[in-house]
Design a protein around this motif. Structure first.
Motif, PDB file in Angstrom:
ATOM      1  N   GLY A  93     -10.686   2.165  -7.774  1.00  0.00           N
ATOM      2  CA  GLY A  93     -10.484   1.231  -8.873  1.00  0.00           C
ATOM      3  C   GLY A  93      -9.128   0.537  -8.870  1.00  0.00           C
ATOM      4  N   GLY A  94      -8.702   0.079  -7.712  1.00  0.00           N
ATOM      5  CA  GLY A  94      -7.460  -0.715  -7.675  1.00  0.00           C
ATOM      6  C   GLY A  94      -6.613  -0.417  -6.463  1.00  0.00           C
ATOM      7  N   LYS A  95      -5.386  -0.950  -6.493  1.00  0.00           N
ATOM      8  CA  LYS A  95      -4.481  -0.787  -5.353  1.00  0.00           C
ATOM      9  C   LYS A  95      -4.028   0.664  -5.207  1.00  0.00           C
ATOM     10  N   LEU A  96      -3.437   0.950  -4.056  1.00  0.00           N
ATOM     11  CA  LEU A  96      -3.074   2.329  -3.718  1.00  0.00           C
ATOM     12  C   LEU A  96      -1.590   2.602  -3.962  1.00  0.00           C
ATOM     13  N   ASP A  97      -1.287   3.882  -4.193  1.00  0.00           N
ATOM     14  CA  ASP A  97       0.109   4.302  -4.377  1.00  0.00           C
ATOM     15  C   ASP A  97       0.623   5.115  -3.192  1.00  0.00           C
ATOM     16  N   PHE A  98      -0.293   5.724  -2.431  1.00  0.00           N
ATOM     17  CA  PHE A  98       0.185   6.516  -1.287  1.00  0.00           C
ATOM     18  C   PHE A  98      -0.839   6.551  -0.158  1.00  0.00           C
ATOM     19  N   VAL A  99      -0.311   6.694   1.063  1.00  0.00           N
ATOM     20  CA  VAL A  99      -1.144   6.859   2.261  1.00  0.00           C
ATOM     21  C   VAL A  99      -0.490   7.931   3.126  1.00  0.00           C
ATOM     22  N   LEU A 100      -1.280   8.881   3.604  1.00  0.00           N
ATOM     23  CA  LEU A 100      -0.785   9.871   4.570  1.00  0.00           C
ATOM     24  C   LEU A 100      -1.449   9.642   5.919  1.00  0.00           C
ATOM     25  N   HIS A 101      -0.637   9.423   6.960  1.00  0.00           N
ATOM     26  CA  HIS A 101      -1.110   9.349   8.348  1.00  0.00           C
ATOM     27  C   HIS A 101      -0.779  10.699   8.985  1.00  0.00           C
ATOM     28  N   SER A 102      -1.800  11.513   9.234  1.00  0.00           N
ATOM     29  CA  SER A 102      -1.594  12.859   9.779  1.00  0.00           C
ATOM     30  C   SER A 102      -2.489  12.996  11.013  1.00  0.00           C
ATOM     31  N   ILE A 158       4.217  15.636  -1.400  1.00  0.00           N
ATOM     32  CA  ILE A 158       3.986  15.284  -2.817  1.00  0.00           C
ATOM     33  C   ILE A 158       5.263  14.682  -3.418  1.00  0.00           C
ATOM     34  N   THR A 159       6.420  15.276  -3.096  1.00  0.00           N
ATOM     35  CA  THR A 159       7.668  14.713  -3.655  1.00  0.00           C
ATOM     36  C   THR A 159       7.872  13.292  -3.134  1.00  0.00           C
ATOM     37  N   LEU A 160       7.506  13.062  -1.881  1.00  0.00           N
ATOM     38  CA  LEU A 160       7.721  11.724  -1.302  1.00  0.00           C
ATOM     39  C   LEU A 160       6.685  10.702  -1.765  1.00  0.00           C
ATOM     40  N   PHE A 161       5.567  11.172  -2.278  1.00  0.00           N
ATOM     41  CA  PHE A 161       4.588  10.255  -2.884  1.00  0.00           C
ATOM     42  C   PHE A 161       4.938   9.997  -4.352  1.00  0.00           C
ATOM     43  N   SER A 162       5.760  10.871  -4.918  1.00  0.00           N
ATOM     44  CA  SER A 162       6.030  10.789  -6.360  1.00  0.00           C
ATOM     45  C   SER A 162       7.100   9.741  -6.658  1.00  0.00           C
ATOM     46  N   ASP A 163       7.280   9.463  -7.946  1.00  0.00           N
ATOM     47  CA  ASP A 163       8.305   8.495  -8.370  1.00  0.00           C
ATOM     48  C   ASP A 163       9.712   9.080  -8.301  1.00  0.00           C
ATOM     49  N   LEU A 164       9.831  10.360  -7.933  1.00  0.00           N
ATOM     50  CA  LEU A 164      11.164  10.981  -7.891  1.00  0.00           C
ATOM     51  C   LEU A 164      11.949  10.584  -6.645  1.00  0.00           C
ATOM     52  N   THR A 165      11.289   9.912  -5.709  1.00  0.00           N
ATOM     53  CA  THR A 165      11.955   9.564  -4.436  1.00  0.00           C
ATOM     54  C   THR A 165      11.802   8.067  -4.148  1.00  0.00           C
ATOM     55  N   LYS A 166      11.912   7.254  -5.183  1.00  0.00           N
ATOM     56  CA  LYS A 166      11.570   5.827  -5.086  1.00  0.00           C
ATOM     57  C   LYS A 166      12.377   5.030  -4.072  1.00  0.00           C
ATOM     58  N   ARG A 167      13.618   5.441  -3.830  1.00  0.00           N
ATOM     59  CA  ARG A 167      14.428   4.622  -2.916  1.00  0.00           C
ATOM     60  C   ARG A 167      14.701   5.318  -1.583  1.00  0.00           C
ATOM     61  N   VAL A 168      13.834   6.253  -1.222  1.00  0.00           N
ATOM     62  CA  VAL A 168      13.917   6.854   0.117  1.00  0.00           C
ATOM     63  C   VAL A 168      12.968   6.075   1.021  1.00  0.00           C
ATOM     64  N   THR A 169      13.516   5.370   1.996  1.00  0.00           N
ATOM     65  CA  THR A 169      12.626   4.656   2.918  1.00  0.00           C
ATOM     66  C   THR A 169      13.252   4.506   4.294  1.00  0.00           C
ATOM     67  N   MET A 170      12.398   4.265   5.300  1.00  0.00           N
ATOM     68  CA  MET A 170      12.792   4.043   6.694  1.00  0.00           C
ATOM     69  C   MET A 170      13.504   5.277   7.276  1.00  0.00           C
ATOM     70  N   GLN A 171      13.159   6.459   6.752  1.00  0.00           N
ATOM     71  CA  GLN A 171      13.825   7.686   7.188  1.00  0.00           C
ATOM     72  C   GLN A 171      12.888   8.556   8.018  1.00  0.00           C
ATOM     73  N   ASN A 172      13.504   9.297   8.942  1.00  0.00           N
ATOM     74  CA  ASN A 172      12.805  10.402   9.578  1.00  0.00           C
ATOM     75  C   ASN A 172      13.370  11.670   8.962  1.00  0.00           C
ATOM     76  N   LEU A 173      12.572  12.362   8.160  1.00  0.00           N
ATOM     77  CA  LEU A 173      13.063  13.453   7.322  1.00  0.00           C
ATOM     78  C   LEU A 173      12.688  14.801   7.934  1.00  0.00           C
ATOM     79  N   PHE A 174      13.705  15.554   8.347  1.00  0.00           N
ATOM     80  CA  PHE A 174      13.430  16.852   8.972  1.00  0.00           C
ATOM     81  C   PHE A 174      13.013  17.874   7.918  1.00  0.00           C
ATOM     82  N   HIS A 175      11.886  18.504   8.187  1.00  0.00           N
ATOM     83  CA  HIS A 175      11.354  19.512   7.274  1.00  0.00           C
ATOM     84  C   HIS A 175      11.053  20.727   8.133  1.00  0.00           C
ATOM     85  N   ASP A 176      12.126  21.505   8.403  1.00  0.00           N
ATOM     86  CA  ASP A 176      12.029  22.482   9.491  1.00  0.00           C
ATOM     87  C   ASP A 176      12.862  23.741   9.275  1.00  0.00           C
ATOM     88  N   GLY A 177      13.181  24.062   8.023  1.00  0.00           N
ATOM     89  CA  GLY A 177      13.924  25.299   7.749  1.00  0.00           C
ATOM     90  C   GLY A 177      15.328  25.296   8.338  1.00  0.00           C
TER      91      GLY A 177
END
Ligand SMILES: NC(=O)c1ccc[n+]([C@@H]2O[C@H](COP(=O)([O-])OP(=O)(O)OC[C@H]3O[C@@H](n4cnc5c(N)ncnc54)[C@H](O)[C@@H]3O)[C@@H](O)[C@H]2O)c1
Length: 272
Positions: free
Chosen positions: A85-94, A234-253
């Motif tokens: 029912g309308g435009k999208l807010d998030f897309v995951l390419h996995s 989920i945090t990166l799809f949420s509005d809490l990270t609105k100005r994070v872009t063009m980054q390669n974000l390490f998620h690796d402990g």
């Protein structure tokens, strides 16, 4: 669930093959956080039938699409917008696949037809997804598009083979397209560089068992699991990270900033 970070948000999730898949965990977490989405995978992966169970559980529709086919992608985006029912807010390419890895071809002896196939599926498909969303103007302002990657794009892991080059290309697409999506549509484009994770794609890499243990011992916080990765998405799809872009974000402990850990060193020290 204490907070519904994605309440009212709509999206497309590519790449859930079975319950081990990172995309599967993302779908479960997105559902728990109040999102509505469609699920998609290559028509060939649908034959295994497992995706229908996830669709039922999350109240989602499944739309088959080969991510290398512009025709399939256009149909997927159009139908998703209709259903949701309308435009999208998030897309995951996995999505990832190397024929050379699958067939055990050594990096010094690559088959270039297979290389092209793997490059198209693992890297160019991300450009195709972005270009489809761009041309159909499918994304809402402050939307978020994510792809999953691995640190072999920056550092050498010999058995990752031509997937290392595919991931370098994928990460570059996030930066290049991220610029245009940012300036004209206020949409974020990022990649998450995830720890080695026991999934169908992961365990296809030679020596993966030993490697996952090595990464665990090298990482101050231990390897990030598929569930951890889903929460980060989920945090990166949420509005809490609105100005994070063009980054390669390490998620690796912490792995990517390590030289050596005491746990790993212990295995090389002579007993006194
Ligand atoms: N498992 C790991 O160790 C690890 C680490 C870092 C990054 N990643 C990345 O995470 C992503 C997801 O992989 P996973 O580990 O969950 O494994 P997975 O095997 O569960 O997922 C890979 C998905 O790609 C899909 N796919 C392949 N060809 C396709 C095509 N032509 N069109 C559409 N979909 C297609 C497969 O059907 C499958 O669902 C991949 O990009 C992978 O490289 C994985």
């Amino acid at each position: 669930m204490s907070a519904q970070l994605l309440a009212g948000k709509k999206g497309i999730i590519f790449g859930a093959l079975n319950s081990e898949s990172i995309a599967w965990k993302v779908a479960e977490a997105a559902h728990a956080h109040g999102a509505k989405f469609t699920l998609t995978n290559a028509p060939i992966a649908m034959r295994m039938g497992e995706l229908n169970g996830l669709a039922e559980k999350t109240g989602s529709k499944v739309i088959p699409a080969d991510a290398t086919s512009m025709e399939d992608l256009e149909k997927l985006f159009r139908e998703s917008q209709e259903i949701l029912g309308g435009k999208l807010d998030f897309v995951l390419h996995s999505i990832g696949m190397s024929v050379n890895v699958r067939k055990g071809k050594h990096y010094t002896d690559l088959n270039y037809d297979w290389l092209q196939k793997g490059w198209d599926v693992s890297a160019v498909s991300f450009h195709k997804v972005l270009q489809t969303a761009w041309k159909l103007d499918s994304m809402n302002e402050w939307g978020s598009i994510l792809a999953l990657t691995y640190m072999a794009a920056q550092r050498t892991f010999p058995d990752y083979n031509d997937m290392a080059d595919n991931k370098a290309y994928l990460e570059s697409i996030a930066r290049s397209f991220g610029y245009h999506f940012g300036v004209e549509k206020k949409v974020r484009v990022n990649t998450i560089s995830q720890s080695p994770t026991m999934t169908t794609a992961g365990s296809g890499v030679k020596g993966f068992d030993g490697f996952i243990k090595y990464a665990e011992d090298m990482s101050p916080l231990g390897n990030a699991t598929a569930e951890d990765c889903a929460n980060y998405c989920i945090t990166l799809f949420s509005d809490l990270t609105k100005r994070v872009t063009m980054q390669n974000l390490f998620h690796d402990g912490g792995f990517s900033n390590m030289g050596v850990s005491n746990l790993v060193m212990q295995q090389f020290m002579k007993e006194k």
